[in-house]
Design a protein around this motif. Structure first.
Motif, mmCIF file in Angstrom:
data_model
loop_
_atom_site.group_PDB
_atom_site.id
_atom_site.type_symbol
_atom_site.label_atom_id
_atom_site.label_comp_id
_atom_site.label_asym_id
_atom_site.label_seq_id
_atom_site.Cartn_x
_atom_site.Cartn_y
_atom_site.Cartn_z
ATOM 1 N N GLN A 63 -23.020 2.111 -26.868
ATOM 2 C CA GLN A 63 -24.035 1.644 -27.814
ATOM 3 C C GLN A 63 -25.410 2.067 -27.319
ATOM 4 O O GLN A 63 -25.753 1.876 -26.158
ATOM 5 N N ARG A 64 -26.189 2.654 -28.192
ATOM 6 C CA ARG A 64 -27.508 3.174 -27.830
ATOM 7 C C ARG A 64 -28.573 2.096 -27.935
ATOM 8 O O ARG A 64 -28.533 1.241 -28.805
ATOM 9 N N ARG A 65 -29.529 2.183 -27.052
ATOM 10 C CA ARG A 65 -30.727 1.354 -27.160
ATOM 11 C C ARG A 65 -31.780 2.166 -27.882
ATOM 12 O O ARG A 65 -31.841 3.385 -27.741
ATOM 13 N N PRO A 66 -32.634 1.520 -28.638
ATOM 14 C CA PRO A 66 -33.668 2.297 -29.334
ATOM 15 C C PRO A 66 -34.666 2.891 -28.342
ATOM 16 O O PRO A 66 -35.047 2.254 -27.368
ATOM 17 N N ALA A 67 -35.036 4.116 -28.611
ATOM 18 C CA ALA A 67 -36.028 4.780 -27.765
ATOM 19 C C ALA A 67 -37.405 4.184 -28.051
ATOM 20 O O ALA A 67 -37.686 3.770 -29.181
ATOM 21 N N PRO A 68 -38.266 4.144 -27.046
ATOM 22 C CA PRO A 68 -39.606 3.617 -27.307
ATOM 23 C C PRO A 68 -40.348 4.516 -28.286
ATOM 24 O O PRO A 68 -40.233 5.735 -28.244
ATOM 25 N N ARG A 69 -41.116 3.896 -29.149
ATOM 26 C CA ARG A 69 -41.854 4.667 -30.147
ATOM 27 C C ARG A 69 -42.973 5.474 -29.518
ATOM 28 O O ARG A 69 -43.244 6.581 -29.894
ATOM 29 N N ARG A 70 -43.608 4.885 -28.537
ATOM 30 C CA ARG A 70 -44.758 5.528 -27.914
ATOM 31 C C ARG A 70 -44.787 5.138 -26.445
ATOM 32 O O ARG A 70 -44.447 4.022 -26.080
ATOM 33 N N LEU A 71 -45.193 6.062 -25.630
ATOM 34 C CA LEU A 71 -45.293 5.761 -24.207
ATOM 35 C C LEU A 71 -46.538 4.921 -23.943
ATOM 36 O O LEU A 71 -47.592 5.154 -24.529
ATOM 37 N N GLY A 72 -46.398 3.974 -23.055
ATOM 38 C CA GLY A 72 -47.517 3.097 -22.738
ATOM 39 C C GLY A 72 -48.555 3.779 -21.872
ATOM 40 O O GLY A 72 -48.375 4.900 -21.379
ATOM 41 N N ARG A 73 -49.671 3.088 -21.667
ATOM 42 C CA ARG A 73 -50.761 3.661 -20.861
ATOM 43 C C ARG A 73 -50.370 3.828 -19.401
ATOM 44 O O ARG A 73 -50.843 4.710 -18.713
ATOM 45 N N GLY A 74 -49.517 2.965 -18.921
ATOM 46 C CA GLY A 74 -49.103 3.031 -17.522
ATOM 47 C C GLY A 74 -48.174 4.184 -17.208
ATOM 48 O O GLY A 74 -47.883 4.449 -16.042
ATOM 49 N N THR A 75 -47.713 4.894 -18.228
ATOM 50 C CA THR A 75 -46.778 5.989 -18.016
ATOM 51 C C THR A 75 -47.389 7.097 -17.168
ATOM 52 O O THR A 75 -46.712 7.674 -16.323
#
Length: 135
Positions: A63-75
């Motif tokens: 089962q897949r987890r949803p990918a993040p829509r946008r990378l956060g600032r801490g990336t």
């Protein structure tokens, strides 16, 4: 008359839950930690477990987890040291003439001589790979 609303819930398979996967990854890492570094057995074990995880990741068995829509600032603060590590590791690998410029991997060899530390490193590798499989 009011229509009943359907509720859809994704139920994960029994073997796909952390209660099952963490002990399985721990057992796999304990076995992998018993092999000497860069031996034929260790290479076969690495190819076998990595190949199985790739097979699981490419198929629809997990089962897949949803990918993040946008990378956060801490990336950026996580990617910067990782990129720096990759550049230094690659440069020292290319420039390595004997032990004059040892790579980080070579410097970690004394730590990885202990089977318990090697098993912990295996577990970290398998857990990270499992996280990628779930994406």
């Amino acid at each position: 008359m009011e229509q009943p609303h359907e509720i859809a819930v994704d139920v994960s398979r029994a073997w796909d839950r952390p209660v099952v996967t963490v002990p399985v990854l721990a057992c796999l890492s304990l076995v992998g930690g018993q092999f000497p570094s860069f031996s034929a057995q260790a290479n076969i074990w690495t190819l076998g477990t990595g190949g199985a995880l790739i097979w699981l990741g490419l198929g629809n068995r997990v089962q897949r987890r949803p990918a993040p829509r946008r990378l956060g600032r801490g990336t950026v603060w996580w990617l910067l040291p990782a990129a720096l590590f990759g550049v230094l590791e690659g440069a020292t690998f290319v420039m390595a003439v004997g032990d004059e410029f040892p790579t980080f991997s070579r410097l970690a060899d004394p730590l990885l001589e202990d089977e318990l530390v090697r098993s912990a490193a295996w577990f970290a590798w398998l857990a990270a790979f499992w996280g990628l499989v779930r994406r």
